[in-house]
Design an enzyme around this catalytic site. Structure first.
Site, PDB file in Angstrom:
ATOM      1  N   GLY A  12      20.111  61.662  62.345  1.00  0.00           N
ATOM      2  CA  GLY A  12      20.752  61.850  63.945  1.00  0.00           C
ATOM      3  C   GLY A  12      19.788  62.514  64.522  1.00  0.00           C
ATOM      4  O   GLY A  12      19.378  61.048  65.487  1.00  0.00           O
ATOM      5  N   LYS A 129      37.689  64.238  57.493  1.00  0.00           N
ATOM      6  CA  LYS A 129      36.619  64.228  58.521  1.00  0.00           C
ATOM      7  C   LYS A 129      37.340  63.828  59.356  1.00  0.00           C
ATOM      8  O   LYS A 129      38.070  62.832  60.559  1.00  0.00           O
ATOM      9  CB  LYS A 129      36.003  62.816  57.988  1.00  0.00           C
ATOM     10  CG  LYS A 129      34.884  62.723  58.620  1.00  0.00           C
ATOM     11  CD  LYS A 129      33.377  63.593  58.090  1.00  0.00           C
ATOM     12  CE  LYS A 129      32.335  62.997  58.514  1.00  0.00           C
ATOM     13  NZ  LYS A 129      31.108  64.173  57.968  1.00  0.00           N
ATOM     14  N   LYS A 214      26.647  59.444  54.815  1.00  0.00           N
ATOM     15  CA  LYS A 214      25.548  58.151  55.132  1.00  0.00           C
ATOM     16  C   LYS A 214      24.494  58.552  53.905  1.00  0.00           C
ATOM     17  O   LYS A 214      23.990  58.086  53.385  1.00  0.00           O
ATOM     18  CB  LYS A 214      24.496  58.742  56.628  1.00  0.00           C
ATOM     19  CG  LYS A 214      22.816  57.932  56.581  1.00  0.00           C
ATOM     20  CD  LYS A 214      22.482  58.984  56.826  1.00  0.00           C
ATOM     21  CE  LYS A 214      22.487  59.989  57.116  1.00  0.00           C
ATOM     22  NZ  LYS A 214      20.655  61.168  57.090  1.00  0.00           N
ATOM     23  N   LYS A 276      22.431  65.585  51.259  1.00  0.00           N
ATOM     24  CA  LYS A 276      21.277  65.702  50.741  1.00  0.00           C
ATOM     25  C   LYS A 276      20.725  65.702  49.462  1.00  0.00           C
ATOM     26  O   LYS A 276      20.431  65.231  48.995  1.00  0.00           O
ATOM     27  CB  LYS A 276      21.008  65.909  52.073  1.00  0.00           C
ATOM     28  CG  LYS A 276      20.278  65.700  53.655  1.00  0.00           C
ATOM     29  CD  LYS A 276      20.073  66.471  54.615  1.00  0.00           C
ATOM     30  CE  LYS A 276      20.730  65.345  56.314  1.00  0.00           C
ATOM     31  NZ  LYS A 276      21.336  65.618  56.353  1.00  0.00           N
TER      32      LYS A 276
END
Length: 315
Positions: A12, A129, A214, A276
């Site tokens: 981001g 979320k 993402k 990640k």
């Protein structure tokens, strides 16, 4: 040597820092494009994914602020599509202008991407979320009765709507993305984790209110295009263990087994570095001859030249 297929997942901070205006985000992507063009100059095929958390959050607030019978707010899947379009345009434009400066003739194409999730995914029963504005408990109850949405208390700051965060299991446009890559184009796809859709028994697709991580969507895309290298960009040059402690240590070349041991030790923050690391592990496990890298945008040049950054290998 044949050119490599490289998937780069932009963090981001490559798009939005403190100024949420379109002008500021476009300016940030101009700088981002300068780093990304080095991969293209190297002769490799580039696929770019990106986050959209702040952008879709802002768009949701704008929609709710103007919500009325004559101008109803859009559902979340449509807002994700809108941010895929706007960020895709900014990224296309910045990269194309940088390619012109470098004298490279290549098109950049953004694909509004539908990412398939399983309607039986347990995430649809355990909504985690938070999205949208904060409400008082009374407002949240009234909103829930009106819309059927679920609200949860968010860290003492108020009540927020929560939606599912299911795992991606496929990408509808993958054939088109492969065709574009084979034609030598630079592809922007699966922005913001993609638009979550479920596949009905007749094969038709239906958008759902959910948020796909993402990094996991990028990993799914990297596998489906048979990428040689999966790069996840974040705010630091390396992944660290004992982060921000006197004995913190950077990870340079690390195996899947070592990372899994660090996960068991709770070394990585959930919602930050952990997804990640998990996405990198999943990619390398499913394609053992490949590599995944976690590093910063600024370190991309050093990575291409000298393998700088946290490099994840099978063993």
């Amino acid at each position: 040597m044949a050119n490599k297929k490289i998937v780069v997942a932009l963090g981001g901070n490559a798009i939005l820092s403190s100024d949420p205006s379109a002008q500021a985000q476009k300016a940030a992507l101009v700088q981002t494009a300068k780093h990304l063009v080095n991969i293209i100059k190297n002769g490799d095929d580039l696929i770019i994914t990106h986050g959209n958390g702040p952008q879709v959050g802002n768009l949701l607030l704008q929609n709710l602020a103007a919500n009325s019978e004559k101008n109803p707010a859009f559902p979340l899947d449509s807002l994700v599509a809108m941010t895929e379009g706007s960020i895709g345009f900014w990224l296309q434009n910045a990269l194309e202008n940088e390619l012109i400066k470098e004298g490279i003739e290549k098109d950049v194409v953004s694909v509004v991407t539908q990412v398939i999730v399983d309607k039986e995914d347990p995430a649809f029963k355990n909504l985690t979320k938070p999205i949208g504005p904060f409400y008082t408990e009374e407002e949240a109850q009234a909103e829930s009765q009106k819309t059927g949405a679920t609200f949860k208390e968010d860290a003492g700051r108020g009540w927020r709507k929560v939606v599912a965060s299911p795992k991606p299991i496929g990408i509808k446009e993958i054939g088109t993305i492969r065709t574009l890559l084979d034609a030598g184009e630079v592809v922007v796809a699966a922005g913001g984790g993609g638009i979550p859709v479920i596949q009905e028994t007749d094969g038709s697709l239906t958008g759902v209110e959910a948020v796909i991580d993402k990094d996991f969507a990028s990993q799914c895309l990297a596998e489906l295009v048979d990428a040689d290298l999966f790069i996840i960009l974040t705010g630091v040059d390396y992944v660290y263990v004992n982060f921000n402690k006197p004995d913190q240590a950077k990870l340079e070349r690390v195996t899947v087994a070592e990372l899994e041991e660090y996960i068991a030790q709770n070394q990585f923050a959930p919602g930050s570095m952990l997804p990640k690391v998990e996405a990198a592990i999943a990619f390398v496990k499913n394609k053992p001859e490949s590599r995944a890298v976690i590093t910063s945008l600024e370190n991309l040049g050093a990575l291409m030249e000298s393998d700088s950054g946290t490099i994840i290998v099978k063993e």
